[in-house]
Design a protein around this motif. Structure first.
Motif, PDB file in Angstrom:
ATOM      1  N   ALA A 184     -10.778   9.434 -42.801  1.00 38.00           N
ATOM      2  CA  ALA A 184     -10.695   8.183 -42.053  1.00 38.00           C
ATOM      3  C   ALA A 184      -9.533   8.197 -41.062  1.00 38.00           C
ATOM      4  O   ALA A 184      -9.598   7.540 -40.006  1.00 38.00           O
ATOM      5  CB  ALA A 184     -10.537   7.014 -43.014  1.00 38.00           C
ATOM      6  N   LYS A 185      -8.484   8.941 -41.372  1.00 42.06           N
ATOM      7  CA  LYS A 185      -7.320   8.956 -40.467  1.00 42.06           C
ATOM      8  C   LYS A 185      -6.976  10.340 -39.932  1.00 42.06           C
ATOM      9  O   LYS A 185      -6.267  10.481 -38.932  1.00 42.06           O
ATOM     10  CB  LYS A 185      -6.103   8.375 -41.177  1.00 42.06           C
ATOM     11  CG  LYS A 185      -5.700   9.109 -42.437  1.00 42.06           C
ATOM     12  CD  LYS A 185      -4.516   8.423 -43.118  1.00 42.06           C
ATOM     13  CE  LYS A 185      -4.093   9.155 -44.388  1.00 42.06           C
ATOM     14  NZ  LYS A 185      -2.962   8.488 -45.054  1.00 42.06           N
ATOM     15  N   GLY A 186      -7.446  11.408 -40.591  1.00 42.77           N
ATOM     16  CA  GLY A 186      -7.187  12.766 -40.136  1.00 42.77           C
ATOM     17  C   GLY A 186      -5.878  13.322 -40.666  1.00 42.77           C
ATOM     18  O   GLY A 186      -5.160  12.675 -41.434  1.00 42.77           O
ATOM     19  N   GLY A 187      -5.575  14.552 -40.247  1.00 46.56           N
ATOM     20  CA  GLY A 187      -4.394  15.239 -40.737  1.00 46.56           C
ATOM     21  C   GLY A 187      -4.720  16.705 -40.982  1.00 46.56           C
ATOM     22  O   GLY A 187      -5.613  17.269 -40.344  1.00 46.56           O
ATOM     23  N   VAL A 188      -4.027  17.306 -41.950  1.00 47.48           N
ATOM     24  CA  VAL A 188      -4.242  18.710 -42.283  1.00 47.48           C
ATOM     25  C   VAL A 188      -5.110  18.820 -43.532  1.00 47.48           C
ATOM     26  O   VAL A 188      -4.724  18.349 -44.612  1.00 47.48           O
ATOM     27  CB  VAL A 188      -2.908  19.448 -42.513  1.00 47.48           C
ATOM     28  CG1 VAL A 188      -3.166  20.900 -42.930  1.00 47.48           C
ATOM     29  CG2 VAL A 188      -2.054  19.408 -41.255  1.00 47.48           C
ATOM     30  N   GLY A 189      -6.271  19.423 -43.391  1.00 44.19           N
ATOM     31  CA  GLY A 189      -7.135  19.716 -44.531  1.00 44.19           C
ATOM     32  C   GLY A 189      -6.975  21.174 -44.904  1.00 44.19           C
ATOM     33  O   GLY A 189      -7.127  22.055 -44.045  1.00 44.19           O
ATOM     34  N   LEU A 190      -6.659  21.431 -46.175  1.00 39.68           N
ATOM     35  CA  LEU A 190      -6.352  22.790 -46.642  1.00 39.68           C
ATOM     36  C   LEU A 190      -7.367  23.228 -47.689  1.00 39.68           C
ATOM     37  O   LEU A 190      -7.562  22.539 -48.689  1.00 39.68           O
ATOM     38  CB  LEU A 190      -4.940  22.822 -47.226  1.00 39.68           C
ATOM     39  CG  LEU A 190      -4.440  24.138 -47.811  1.00 39.68           C
ATOM     40  CD1 LEU A 190      -4.437  25.251 -46.769  1.00 39.68           C
ATOM     41  CD2 LEU A 190      -3.047  23.946 -48.405  1.00 39.68           C
ATOM     42  N   PHE A 191      -7.979  24.391 -47.474  1.00 39.85           N
ATOM     43  CA  PHE A 191      -9.042  24.862 -48.348  1.00 39.85           C
ATOM     44  C   PHE A 191      -8.834  26.344 -48.667  1.00 39.85           C
ATOM     45  O   PHE A 191      -8.049  27.028 -48.027  1.00 39.85           O
ATOM     46  CB  PHE A 191     -10.412  24.644 -47.694  1.00 39.85           C
ATOM     47  CG  PHE A 191     -10.649  23.220 -47.305  1.00 39.85           C
ATOM     48  CD1 PHE A 191     -11.254  22.348 -48.192  1.00 39.85           C
ATOM     49  CD2 PHE A 191     -10.237  22.738 -46.066  1.00 39.85           C
ATOM     50  CE1 PHE A 191     -11.458  21.017 -47.849  1.00 39.85           C
ATOM     51  CE2 PHE A 191     -10.431  21.411 -45.716  1.00 39.85           C
ATOM     52  CZ  PHE A 191     -11.049  20.546 -46.608  1.00 39.85           C
ATOM     53  N   GLY A 192      -9.578  26.848 -49.653  1.00 41.98           N
ATOM     54  CA  GLY A 192      -9.490  28.252 -50.026  1.00 41.98           C
ATOM     55  C   GLY A 192     -10.220  28.503 -51.328  1.00 41.98           C
ATOM     56  O   GLY A 192     -10.952  27.632 -51.827  1.00 41.98           O
ATOM     57  N   ARG A 193     -10.014  29.699 -51.885  1.00 42.35           N
ATOM     58  CA  ARG A 193     -10.655  30.078 -53.138  1.00 42.35           C
ATOM     59  C   ARG A 193      -9.718  31.005 -53.902  1.00 42.35           C
ATOM     60  O   ARG A 193      -8.783  31.577 -53.308  1.00 42.35           O
ATOM     61  CB  ARG A 193     -11.987  30.765 -52.902  1.00 42.35           C
ATOM     62  CG  ARG A 193     -11.923  31.997 -52.021  1.00 42.35           C
ATOM     63  CD  ARG A 193     -13.049  32.967 -52.329  1.00 42.35           C
ATOM     64  NE  ARG A 193     -12.856  33.638 -53.612  1.00 42.35           N
ATOM     65  CZ  ARG A 193     -13.746  34.435 -54.178  1.00 42.35           C
ATOM     66  NH1 ARG A 193     -14.892  34.666 -53.572  1.00 42.35           N
ATOM     67  NH2 ARG A 193     -13.499  35.017 -55.340  1.00 42.35           N
ATOM     68  N   PRO A 194      -9.942  31.197 -55.202  1.00 45.55           N
ATOM     69  CA  PRO A 194      -9.083  32.093 -55.981  1.00 45.55           C
ATOM     70  C   PRO A 194      -9.421  33.558 -55.737  1.00 45.55           C
ATOM     71  O   PRO A 194     -10.475  33.891 -55.180  1.00 45.55           O
ATOM     72  CB  PRO A 194      -9.381  31.693 -57.423  1.00 45.55           C
ATOM     73  CG  PRO A 194     -10.790  31.211 -57.378  1.00 45.55           C
ATOM     74  CD  PRO A 194     -10.930  30.514 -56.049  1.00 45.55           C
ATOM     75  N   ALA A 195      -8.535  34.423 -56.196  1.00 50.15           N
ATOM     76  CA  ALA A 195      -8.743  35.865 -56.026  1.00 50.15           C
ATOM     77  C   ALA A 195      -9.614  36.463 -57.116  1.00 50.15           C
ATOM     78  O   ALA A 195     -10.027  37.619 -57.016  1.00 50.15           O
ATOM     79  CB  ALA A 195      -7.397  36.581 -55.993  1.00 50.15           C
ATOM     80  N   THR A 196      -9.914  35.701 -58.160  1.00 48.08           N
ATOM     81  CA  THR A 196     -10.797  36.180 -59.220  1.00 48.08           C
ATOM     82  C   THR A 196     -12.257  36.051 -58.795  1.00 48.08           C
ATOM     83  O   THR A 196     -12.584  35.410 -57.796  1.00 48.08           O
ATOM     84  CB  THR A 196     -10.599  35.362 -60.503  1.00 48.08           C
ATOM     85  OG1 THR A 196     -10.905  33.982 -60.220  1.00 48.08           O
ATOM     86  CG2 THR A 196      -9.180  35.479 -61.029  1.00 48.08           C
ATOM     87  N   GLU A 197     -13.156  36.650 -59.603  1.00 50.80           N
ATOM     88  CA  GLU A 197     -14.575  36.321 -59.468  1.00 50.80           C
ATOM     89  C   GLU A 197     -14.731  34.829 -59.756  1.00 50.80           C
ATOM     90  O   GLU A 197     -13.918  34.226 -60.473  1.00 50.80           O
ATOM     91  CB  GLU A 197     -15.407  37.134 -60.458  1.00 50.80           C
ATOM     92  CG  GLU A 197     -15.320  38.628 -60.262  1.00 50.80           C
ATOM     93  CD  GLU A 197     -15.947  39.093 -58.968  1.00 50.80           C
ATOM     94  OE1 GLU A 197     -16.994  38.537 -58.581  1.00 50.80           O
ATOM     95  OE2 GLU A 197     -15.386  40.008 -58.346  1.00 50.80           O
ATOM     96  N   MET A 198     -15.786  34.220 -59.228  1.00 53.90           N
ATOM     97  CA  MET A 198     -15.934  32.784 -59.414  1.00 53.90           C
ATOM     98  C   MET A 198     -17.399  32.379 -59.339  1.00 53.90           C
ATOM     99  O   MET A 198     -18.236  33.097 -58.794  1.00 53.90           O
ATOM    100  CB  MET A 198     -15.146  32.029 -58.355  1.00 53.90           C
ATOM    101  CG  MET A 198     -15.614  32.275 -56.926  1.00 53.90           C
ATOM    102  SD  MET A 198     -14.632  31.414 -55.685  1.00 53.90           S
ATOM    103  CE  MET A 198     -14.996  29.713 -56.108  1.00 53.90           C
ATOM    104  N   LYS A 199     -17.685  31.209 -59.912  1.00 59.69           N
ATOM    105  CA  LYS A 199     -19.040  30.680 -59.814  1.00 59.69           C
ATOM    106  C   LYS A 199     -19.259  30.098 -58.428  1.00 59.69           C
ATOM    107  O   LYS A 199     -18.377  29.467 -57.846  1.00 59.69           O
ATOM    108  CB  LYS A 199     -19.290  29.631 -60.896  1.00 59.69           C
ATOM    109  CG  LYS A 199     -18.433  28.380 -60.776  1.00 59.69           C
ATOM    110  CD  LYS A 199     -18.823  27.336 -61.802  1.00 59.69           C
ATOM    111  CE  LYS A 199     -18.428  27.752 -63.196  1.00 59.69           C
ATOM    112  NZ  LYS A 199     -18.890  26.801 -64.220  1.00 59.69           N
ATOM    113  N   CYS A 200     -20.425  30.361 -57.893  1.00 61.15           N
ATOM    114  CA  CYS A 200     -20.832  29.866 -56.572  1.00 61.15           C
ATOM    115  C   CYS A 200     -19.723  30.046 -55.542  1.00 61.15           C
ATOM    116  O   CYS A 200     -19.075  29.096 -55.125  1.00 61.15           O
ATOM    117  CB  CYS A 200     -21.245  28.401 -56.636  1.00 61.15           C
ATOM    118  SG  CYS A 200     -22.054  27.856 -55.110  1.00 61.15           S
ATOM    119  N   ALA A 201     -19.520  31.284 -55.138  1.00 63.09           N
ATOM    120  CA  ALA A 201     -18.434  31.603 -54.220  1.00 63.09           C
ATOM    121  C   ALA A 201     -18.601  30.956 -52.847  1.00 63.09           C
ATOM    122  O   ALA A 201     -17.662  30.947 -52.048  1.00 63.09           O
ATOM    123  CB  ALA A 201     -18.325  33.120 -54.065  1.00 63.09           C
TER     124      ALA A 201
END
Length: 452
Positions: A184-201
């Motif tokens: 609604a206002k914006g800013g910094v969105g931060l995303f990523g994933r772990p270094a292990t195997e994972m479900k639904c990569a």
């Protein structure tokens, strides 16, 4: 002769009920005569893999003593978590009762396993009961290692811009509230994933795309930055899909940070901490040598926290894990084609727990169940099983609300489309979106019943 003699899961994988292969499978299954046996079969885990397995075996075996061990009272439809975290479904959309999916004739022990002894062929429950078995099917799923992220706890989800889609339906709903406020206002969105195997990569990528889409819909994208902290040099393990996602990331102006592994969160300061290489040297043979490591802090206004993912501790302590692969994760040592344990032939794996190169999705479970069924039933009947799992994995890659790419692939990173010539796997299509939002859950439910 096995009724799955020519089974090769490379077509009709994602929407099995709609395809000819599924119709053939159902027809041949209904014609197969049950095998009389007194075998004791224990299934650890009553989730998608365990419930589907139990329903199939009840139909195939007459007189078997089938026990399923799981202390969970609720069944979670995990493919729905992304839709919940996108504000499209309520938390209840992914919740049902574990017992609702288990067949008559199966003994449900409503406890967790405390010990697995593959030498003595005995399971010990948390309450101390001993369950001997002739065959063991591990369908435990995996464990989310939240403790590996310093400073993080699940009670932070929904406040200070922190989300955690993987944590469960209620947490996914809390994540939506945090994402809705952020967009609604914006800013910094931060995303990523772990270094292990994972479900639904693909899920971390989906939620990055979805958040970006909401920013654009609300007119706040120009006031925002989307950062994706990739755990290595790629965004997706299948090269052709990786290139497509990189192209989309570039087109949408995402800031991709390579070789960033999340190690900590400061919720009050809205700061995430990553381990990154001190230096990287490209060798003449094409390999990369990493020397040293340092910590980088990235401030955020919203983030989706995804922890390392590992085998449950009871499995890791059992001696059934690989000794020289995924040593920090504990996936079990199975043949990647038959899903049979390489050292204990009366042990099989289904679902996330398997130590195989691909296959930690619900769509993979759909193709793994009949393979394990074929080999186990064949063994009871005194013959060899012939079914082969080829690593089929499906990822409906949402790229915006109302559009998705239907990405399906195998162990060899070959694309294996269910509808070749009809649905282009790397195109953003509304029909692929409908499959994710509408068609997938009925197919999943049919799988739990042993009908897909």
């Amino acid at each position: 002769m096995s009724y799955l003699k020519d089974f090769r899961p490379s077509r009709r994988g994602f929407l099995g009920l709609a395809g000819g292969a599924a119709v053939l499978s159902l027809a041949t299954q209904s014609q197969a005569q049950p095998i009389s046996t007194k075998a004791k079969i224990v299934i650890l885990g009553a989730g998608a893999a365990g419930a589907g397995m139990a329903n199939r075996l009840v139909e195939r075996l007459d007189g078997a003593e089938i026990t399923i061990v799981d202390g969970r009272k609720d069944h979670w439809y995990q493919p729905g978590f992304t839709l919940i975290a996108s504000g499209l479904k309520p938390a209840a959309y992914s919740v049902s009762g574990t017992g609702d999916w288990l067949p008559k004739g199966v003994n449900w022990v409503q406890e967790y396993a405390a010990n697995i002894d593959p030498e003595a062929q005995v399971i010990t429950t948390a309450g101390g009961d001993k369950l001997p078995y002739d065959y063991l099917i591990l369908a435990t799923g995996l464990t989310l290692d939240w403790n590996a992220i310093e400073g993080f706890s699940l009670d932070q989800v929904g406040s200070n811009g922190i989300g955690a889609v993987y944590a469960g339906p209620d947490y996914a709903e809390a994540t939506w509230r945090a994402m809705d406020a952020f967009t609604a206002k914006g800013g910094v969105g931060l995303f990523g994933r772990p270094a292990t195997e994972m479900k639904c990569a693909g899920a971390p990528l989906k939620y990055t795309f979805i958040t970006d889409d909401y920013l654009r819909r609300k007119g706040t994208r120009d006031a925002s930055q989307i950062i994706y902290a990739a755990h290595n040099d790629t965004l997706f393990s299948v090269p052709v899909v990786n290139e497509k996602v990189k192209l989309l990331f570039g087109d949408r102006g995402f800031d991709t940070r390579w070789n960033h592994v999340l190690t900590g969160i400061d919720a009050e300061a809205r700061t995430a901490y990553y381990r990154i290489p001190e230096s990287r040297v490209l060798n003449p043979d094409g390999t990369v040598t990493v020397t040293g490591a340092r910590t980088e802090a990235i401030a955020f206004d919203f983030t989706n926290v995804i922890p390392p993912q590992r085998a449950p501790q009871v499995v890791r302590d059992s001696g059934l894990s690989w000794a020289d692969k995924w040593v920090d994760q504990g996936w079990i040592e199975v043949d990647q084609g038959s899903l049979r344990h390489l050292r204990y032939p009366n042990v099989f794996g289904v679902g996330d727990i398997n130590g195989v190169p691909k296959g930690k999705t619900a769509a993979s479970v759909k193709w793994q169940i009949p393979v394990v069924e074929d080999h186990l039933v064949a063994d009871i009947a005194g013959r060899e099983g012939t079914a082969v799992y080829n690593g089929y994995t499906s990822c409906p890659m949402i790229t915006k609300i109302g559009r998705a790419m239907l990405v399906e692939f195998d162990y060899k990173n070959n694309l294996t489309p269910s509808f070749p010539g009809v649905i282009a796997p790397l195109e953003e299509l509304w029909i692929s979106w409908l499959m994710k939002e509408i068609a997938l859950k009925p197919t999943y439910n049919a799988m739990l019943r042993g009908k897909a």
